[in-house]
Each structure stands twice: as C-alpha cells, then as structure tokens.
Design a protein around this motif. Structure first.
Motif, PDB file in Angstrom:
ATOM      1  N   UNK A 163      -1.373  -9.591  -6.517  1.00  0.00           N
ATOM      2  CA  UNK A 163      -2.651  -9.117  -5.971  1.00  0.00           C
ATOM      3  C   UNK A 163      -3.107  -9.980  -4.803  1.00  0.00           C
ATOM      4  N   UNK A 164      -3.077 -11.282  -4.998  1.00  0.00           N
ATOM      5  CA  UNK A 164      -3.527 -12.222  -3.965  1.00  0.00           C
ATOM      6  C   UNK A 164      -2.732 -12.070  -2.671  1.00  0.00           C
ATOM      7  N   UNK A 165      -1.402 -12.043  -2.773  1.00  0.00           N
ATOM      8  CA  UNK A 165      -0.550 -12.014  -1.583  1.00  0.00           C
ATOM      9  C   UNK A 165      -0.706 -10.715  -0.800  1.00  0.00           C
ATOM     10  N   UNK A 166      -0.804  -9.594  -1.502  1.00  0.00           N
ATOM     11  CA  UNK A 166      -0.933  -8.311  -0.816  1.00  0.00           C
ATOM     12  C   UNK A 166      -2.259  -8.201  -0.064  1.00  0.00           C
ATOM     13  N   UNK A 167      -3.344  -8.633  -0.685  1.00  0.00           N
ATOM     14  CA  UNK A 167      -4.649  -8.553  -0.023  1.00  0.00           C
ATOM     15  C   UNK A 167      -4.724  -9.553   1.128  1.00  0.00           C
ATOM     16  N   UNK A 168      -4.230 -10.751   0.909  1.00  0.00           N
ATOM     17  CA  UNK A 168      -4.250 -11.771   1.961  1.00  0.00           C
ATOM     18  C   UNK A 168      -3.443 -11.319   3.180  1.00  0.00           C
TER      19      UNK A 168
END
Length: 248
Positions: A175-180
């Motif tokens: 989740x973190x990597x995709x949004x970032x």
C-alpha cells in the motif's frame, strides 16, 4: 519543486511529551479525521432515510456494504462475518484517504509507512489473538497444512513461519509503495507543466504532452486508490480465514 516535499508532516499544536517523544496533532491526523467524517456522513447520512428506492449516496453506501460482505463470505466463510466491521472499516478508511490524497493541496496519509504498518499490525495482532483464543495450541496447525507428508514438514514449517511473520511487511509495503510512487510521479509531470508554461507560447505547446500524461496518471491513480484498498481488504480476509480455519 521537490516531489518529496508533499509528504512532509507538519504539526499544528503539541499536546505534550512522553519520554522525550512529542505528542502532536499533525497534518496526517487532520486528514485522517476528515476521512472519518466523510465516511460517517456517507454511511450515516446517506442511509438515514432508508428509502426503498435508494438515491445515489444510499446506493454507494449499500454497494460498499454488499461488496465487502460478499468478499468476506467468499474468502473466510459465514463465520468470517464476525470480522465484517474490521474489514469494512479498513476498506472504507483506506479508500477514502487514498481518494482525498489525490485532491490538490491535500495530504496522502497512506504514503507514510507508519500509517500502513499500523494498519497491517492491527490485522496481524487480530489474527494472532483470535487464532489462539479460538483454537489454542491447535492454531500452530497453520504452519503444518493438512495433507503434507511428515518427512516434508521440516522443510515446510520454517517456510510457513517466515511467510506468516513477513505478512505485516508485505501487507504494509504494498500500500505504502504504490501510493508513494503514484504521488511522486504525478508531482513530477505536473512540475513539467508548470515549468514549461513559463516559457510563453512555445512552452504551452510543449506542456501539452506532460499535461495529458498528468490527466491520464490522475485517472490511473483513482483506479490504484480503489485497487489498493481492495487488495488490503482481501488480504485481510485471507489472513482472518487462517485464524478461523488454521491448517486448511
């Protein structure tokens, strides 16, 4: 402008300090509260009339409910419905903060690893607590799936243990990597538009391509906002199924 600057967390006011750690109300907390308010308005306000012929907002609320309910029942069975409030809350919260984060001059809450790790650990601890409470030591059957030959267990069990312990890492990083990455890419292309437009007519002509890419990326990020909320929710259902039916 630095594309990383948008993720800077600023404090509005400080409550105090505990053990040298500052406890403050930050921009991240503000947008999480705004997201909760939006969800409350949608779920309570849209369904308060309980019309037989639902309006648009009531239809959205009902479809969200049915979507998560069917996903949970399909993945974890009827017994999994006891976790519906948890899964539904996670899905709606992540979806809302993802979409709000796409509005200019807002804040991408899930682009911060501390937020996604907290959500992933909530799921991980729930699985552990319920698994041991419901099954006791039989919960360890999760690491020795039914039907595995005994001579293979010394190889399978360590792999299953490592896989289980790494769940919060993969659950949160995805989740973190995709949004970032999505927000950084949007910022870069939007920066090209601003930079080129400063060169007059020729700059505006040159800015057409990055502007078109920015619009296309925005549409893609809306899809990613939903997909990442869905992926987080369905992985939560899968993990909860392991707590309900270990070893199957």
């Amino acid at each position: 402008m630095d594309p990383i600057h948008q993720f800077e967390i600023t404090s509005f006011f400080v409550f105090g300090k505990i053990g040298g750690v500052e406890i403050a109300f930050t921009k991240s907390a503000l947008f999480m509260l705004i997201s909760l308010a939006v969800i409350a308005l949608l779920m309570l306000g849209a369904t308060s009339a309980r019309a037989l012929v639902p309006g648009r907002l009531q239809s959205v609320a009902e479809m969200s409910y049915e979507f998560i309910a069917s996903t949970l029942q399909t993945t974890a069975g009827p017994e999994g419905m006891k976790f519906f409030p948890l899964v539904f809350s996670l899905f709606m919260f992540i979806l809302t903060v993802n979409i709000l984060g796409l509005i200019p001059y807002t804040f991408a809450v899930t682009a911060h690893i501390i937020v996604t790790v907290s959500l992933a650990l909530l799921v991980f601890v729930t699985v552990l607590v319920y698994g041991f409470w419901k099954h006791g030591l039989h919960f360890f059957k999760l690491f020795a799936p039914t039907g595995i030959p005994i001579f293979v267990l010394p190889l399978v069990v360590p792999i299953e243990v490592i896989s289980f312990l790494s769940r919060p890492v993969s659950h949160s990083l995805r989740l973190f990597a995709n949004i970032l990455a999505g927000h950084i890419t949007l910022k870069v292309f939007a920066g090209f538009v601003t930079m080129l437009s400063a060169f007059g007519f020729l700059g505006w002509v040159g800015a057409i391509l990055p502007f078109g890419m920015t619009v296309a990326l925005m549409a893609l990020e809306l899809l990613v906002a939903f997909l990442q909320a869905y992926v987080f929710a369905i992985l939560t259902c899968i993990y909860l199924n392991d707590a309900i039916h270990p070893g199957h």
